[in-house]
Design a protein around this motif. Structure first.
Motif, PDB file in Angstrom:
ATOM      1  N   ALA A  69      -1.779  30.926 -62.650  1.00  0.00           N
ATOM      2  CA  ALA A  69      -3.319  31.145 -63.421  1.00  0.00           C
ATOM      3  C   ALA A  69      -3.751  29.750 -63.509  1.00  0.00           C
ATOM      4  N   ALA A  70      -3.152  28.968 -64.157  1.00  0.00           N
ATOM      5  CA  ALA A  70      -3.690  27.563 -64.015  1.00  0.00           C
ATOM      6  C   ALA A  70      -3.851  26.564 -63.094  1.00  0.00           C
ATOM      7  N   ARG A  71      -3.190  26.898 -62.051  1.00  0.00           N
ATOM      8  CA  ARG A  71      -3.197  26.246 -60.664  1.00  0.00           C
ATOM      9  C   ARG A  71      -4.126  27.006 -59.921  1.00  0.00           C
ATOM     10  N   GLY A  72      -4.498  28.177 -60.046  1.00  0.00           N
ATOM     11  CA  GLY A  72      -5.501  28.863 -59.099  1.00  0.00           C
ATOM     12  C   GLY A  72      -4.909  29.178 -58.002  1.00  0.00           C
ATOM     13  N   ALA A  73      -3.437  29.378 -57.659  1.00  0.00           N
ATOM     14  CA  ALA A  73      -2.815  29.856 -56.480  1.00  0.00           C
ATOM     15  C   ALA A  73      -1.485  30.336 -56.818  1.00  0.00           C
ATOM     16  N   MET A  74      -0.914  30.939 -56.048  1.00  0.00           N
ATOM     17  CA  MET A  74       0.447  31.584 -56.085  1.00  0.00           C
ATOM     18  C   MET A  74       1.335  31.182 -55.019  1.00  0.00           C
ATOM     19  N   ARG A  75       2.555  30.970 -55.189  1.00  0.00           N
ATOM     20  CA  ARG A  75       3.442  30.729 -54.221  1.00  0.00           C
ATOM     21  C   ARG A  75       4.631  31.696 -54.261  1.00  0.00           C
ATOM     22  N   HIS A  76       4.959  32.614 -53.442  1.00  0.00           N
ATOM     23  CA  HIS A  76       6.046  33.556 -53.685  1.00  0.00           C
ATOM     24  C   HIS A  76       6.532  33.857 -52.232  1.00  0.00           C
ATOM     25  N   PRO A  77       8.086  34.490 -52.358  1.00  0.00           N
ATOM     26  CA  PRO A  77       8.190  34.800 -50.635  1.00  0.00           C
ATOM     27  C   PRO A  77       7.505  35.926 -50.191  1.00  0.00           C
ATOM     28  N   LEU A  78       7.094  35.491 -48.988  1.00  0.00           N
ATOM     29  CA  LEU A  78       5.812  36.510 -48.201  1.00  0.00           C
ATOM     30  C   LEU A  78       6.562  37.673 -47.663  1.00  0.00           C
ATOM     31  N   ASP A  79       7.994  37.706 -47.480  1.00  0.00           N
ATOM     32  CA  ASP A  79       8.411  38.787 -46.974  1.00  0.00           C
ATOM     33  C   ASP A  79       9.316  39.550 -48.072  1.00  0.00           C
ATOM     34  N   GLU A  80       9.048  39.320 -49.325  1.00  0.00           N
ATOM     35  CA  GLU A  80       9.902  40.054 -50.251  1.00  0.00           C
ATOM     36  C   GLU A  80       9.012  41.407 -50.742  1.00  0.00           C
ATOM     37  N   ALA A  81       9.656  42.525 -50.512  1.00  0.00           N
ATOM     38  CA  ALA A  81       9.165  43.779 -50.963  1.00  0.00           C
ATOM     39  C   ALA A  81       9.184  43.829 -52.436  1.00  0.00           C
ATOM     40  N   ILE A  82       8.513  44.799 -53.126  1.00  0.00           N
ATOM     41  CA  ILE A  82       8.255  45.009 -54.352  1.00  0.00           C
ATOM     42  C   ILE A  82       9.471  45.773 -54.843  1.00  0.00           C
ATOM     43  N   PRO A  83      10.359  45.358 -55.913  1.00  0.00           N
ATOM     44  CA  PRO A  83      11.632  45.893 -56.092  1.00  0.00           C
ATOM     45  C   PRO A  83      11.385  47.380 -56.142  1.00  0.00           C
ATOM     46  N   GLY A  84      12.235  48.347 -55.567  1.00  0.00           N
ATOM     47  CA  GLY A  84      12.310  49.914 -55.744  1.00  0.00           C
ATOM     48  C   GLY A  84      11.054  50.380 -54.847  1.00  0.00           C
ATOM     49  N   ALA A  85      10.179  49.771 -54.161  1.00  0.00           N
ATOM     50  CA  ALA A  85       9.151  50.405 -53.525  1.00  0.00           C
ATOM     51  C   ALA A  85       9.571  50.788 -52.028  1.00  0.00           C
ATOM     52  N   PRO A  86       8.666  51.916 -51.622  1.00  0.00           N
ATOM     53  CA  PRO A  86       8.939  52.408 -50.524  1.00  0.00           C
ATOM     54  C   PRO A  86       8.736  51.349 -49.194  1.00  0.00           C
ATOM     55  N   GLU A  87       9.319  51.686 -48.076  1.00  0.00           N
ATOM     56  CA  GLU A  87       8.952  50.937 -46.843  1.00  0.00           C
ATOM     57  C   GLU A  87       7.483  50.857 -46.747  1.00  0.00           C
ATOM     58  N   LEU A  88       7.231  49.811 -46.150  1.00  0.00           N
ATOM     59  CA  LEU A  88       5.639  49.326 -46.011  1.00  0.00           C
ATOM     60  C   LEU A  88       5.070  49.590 -44.608  1.00  0.00           C
ATOM     61  N   ASN A  89       5.424  50.729 -43.921  1.00  0.00           N
ATOM     62  CA  ASN A  89       5.286  51.040 -42.658  1.00  0.00           C
ATOM     63  C   ASN A  89       4.118  51.834 -42.568  1.00  0.00           C
ATOM     64  N   GLU A  90       3.711  52.783 -43.549  1.00  0.00           N
ATOM     65  CA  GLU A  90       2.459  53.699 -43.499  1.00  0.00           C
ATOM     66  C   GLU A  90       1.488  53.273 -44.486  1.00  0.00           C
ATOM     67  N   PRO A  91       0.412  53.192 -43.874  1.00  0.00           N
ATOM     68  CA  PRO A  91      -0.064  53.357 -42.709  1.00  0.00           C
ATOM     69  C   PRO A  91       0.073  52.227 -42.054  1.00  0.00           C
ATOM     70  N   GLY A  92       0.467  52.419 -40.723  1.00  0.00           N
ATOM     71  CA  GLY A  92       0.792  51.437 -39.635  1.00  0.00           C
ATOM     72  C   GLY A  92      -0.344  50.657 -38.841  1.00  0.00           C
ATOM     73  N   GLU A  93      -1.610  51.303 -38.897  1.00  0.00           N
ATOM     74  CA  GLU A  93      -2.857  50.758 -38.403  1.00  0.00           C
ATOM     75  C   GLU A  93      -3.363  49.640 -39.326  1.00  0.00           C
ATOM     76  N   VAL A  94      -3.540  48.509 -38.724  1.00  0.00           N
ATOM     77  CA  VAL A  94      -4.367  47.420 -39.460  1.00  0.00           C
ATOM     78  C   VAL A  94      -5.500  47.998 -40.416  1.00  0.00           C
ATOM     79  N   ARG A  95      -6.621  48.822 -39.710  1.00  0.00           N
ATOM     80  CA  ARG A  95      -7.774  48.868 -40.229  1.00  0.00           C
ATOM     81  C   ARG A  95      -7.439  50.031 -41.385  1.00  0.00           C
ATOM     82  N   VAL A  96      -6.429  50.875 -41.213  1.00  0.00           N
ATOM     83  CA  VAL A  96      -6.125  52.055 -42.231  1.00  0.00           C
ATOM     84  C   VAL A  96      -5.608  51.360 -43.291  1.00  0.00           C
ATOM     85  N   ALA A  97      -4.662  50.395 -43.096  1.00  0.00           N
ATOM     86  CA  ALA A  97      -3.864  49.557 -44.378  1.00  0.00           C
ATOM     87  C   ALA A  97      -4.797  48.790 -44.843  1.00  0.00           C
TER      88      ALA A  97
END
Length: 181
Positions: A98-126
Motif C-alpha cells: 500500500a505504501a509503495r503503490g505496487a504489489m509483487r507476488h508470484p504470478l503463477d501461484e493459485a489462491i490456497p484451496g481455490a479450484p482450477e482457473l480453467n473456467e471460463p476458458g475464453e478470454v472475453r468471458v473470463a
C-alpha cells in the motif's frame, strides 16, 4: 524468556524483509490510477484489445484468478494462512504494498484451496467474470471476509489490494502487442 527472544528475532527479521521488499518493488507507473473505478475502466478498454501473455498464465487464467480473489473477499477464502501470519507478516506485507503503490507476488501461484482457473476458458468471458466481480465488490456494503494472508481489511484497503493485485498480474500481459499502460 526463550519465547520472547524468538518473537523478537522474528519481528526484526520481518521488518528487514519488509524493508527489502519495499525497495525491490517496481517504480514504474501503474497502468491506471490505484482506484477501483480506474481499474474497472481499464478492464473495459482491455475487453476491446487482443490480449496475450508474455510469461506465466494465459489471460483467461489471470482474469479468473483475480475474479476469485475479489469474490473470496466477500464470500470467504477456502483456506487461510495461520492466524499468527494473518496478524503479523501478512498485514506487514500489505502495508508495504500500500505504501509503495505496487504489489509483487508470484504470478503463477493459485489462491490456497481455490479450484482450477480453467473456467471460463475464453478470454472475453473470463474478463467479463472479473468485471462482474469488481462491480459486485464495489456495491457490497456488508462485512468482508478476512484475506487469506493479510487478515482483516476495510473495504477501501481491500479495493486497493484488488487493484494492486490486478496490476501486478497485468505486467505479464500485452494488449495489441503493447504493454498495458
Amino acid at each position: 524468556m526463550q519465547r520472547r527472544h524468538l518473537l523478537g528475532l522474528l519481528g526484526v527479521a520481518g521488518l528487514g524483509t519488509a524493508a527489502t521488499g519495499y525497495w525491490r518493488l517496481p517504480l514504474a507507473a501503474a497502468p491506471a490510477a490505484l482506484t477501483l473505478p480506474a481499474a474497472m475502466q481499464l478492464l473495459e478498454r482491455l475487453a476491446q484489445a487482443s490480449l496475450h501473455s508474455v510469461a506465466g498464465w494465459p489471460p483467461a487464467m489471470v482474469f479468473n484468478h483475480c475474479a476469485q480473489s475479489v469474490d473470496y473477499s466477500i464470500d470467504g477464502y477456502p483456506q487461510l494462512k495461520p492466524a499468527w501470519f494473518r496478524h503479523t507478516a501478512g498485514p506487514l506485507a500489505f502495508s508495504v504494498f500500500a505504501a509503495r503503490g505496487a504489489m509483487r507476488h508470484p504470478l503463477d501461484e493459485a489462491i490456497p484451496g481455490a479450484p482450477e482457473l480453467n473456467e471460463p476458458g475464453e478470454v472475453r468471458v473470463a474478463l467479463a467474470r472479473l468485471q462482474l466481480a469488481f462491480a459486485r465488490f464495489a456495491a457490497h456494503r456488508g462485512r468482508l471476509a478476512a484475506h487469506f494472508a493479510y487478515g482483516e481489511l476495510s473495504h477501501d484497503e481491500y479495493a486497493l489490494a484488488h487493484v494492486l493485485h490486478l496490476y501486478n498480474h497485468l505486467a505479464l500481459l500485452r494488449a495489441n502487442g503493447q504493454p498495458i499502460a
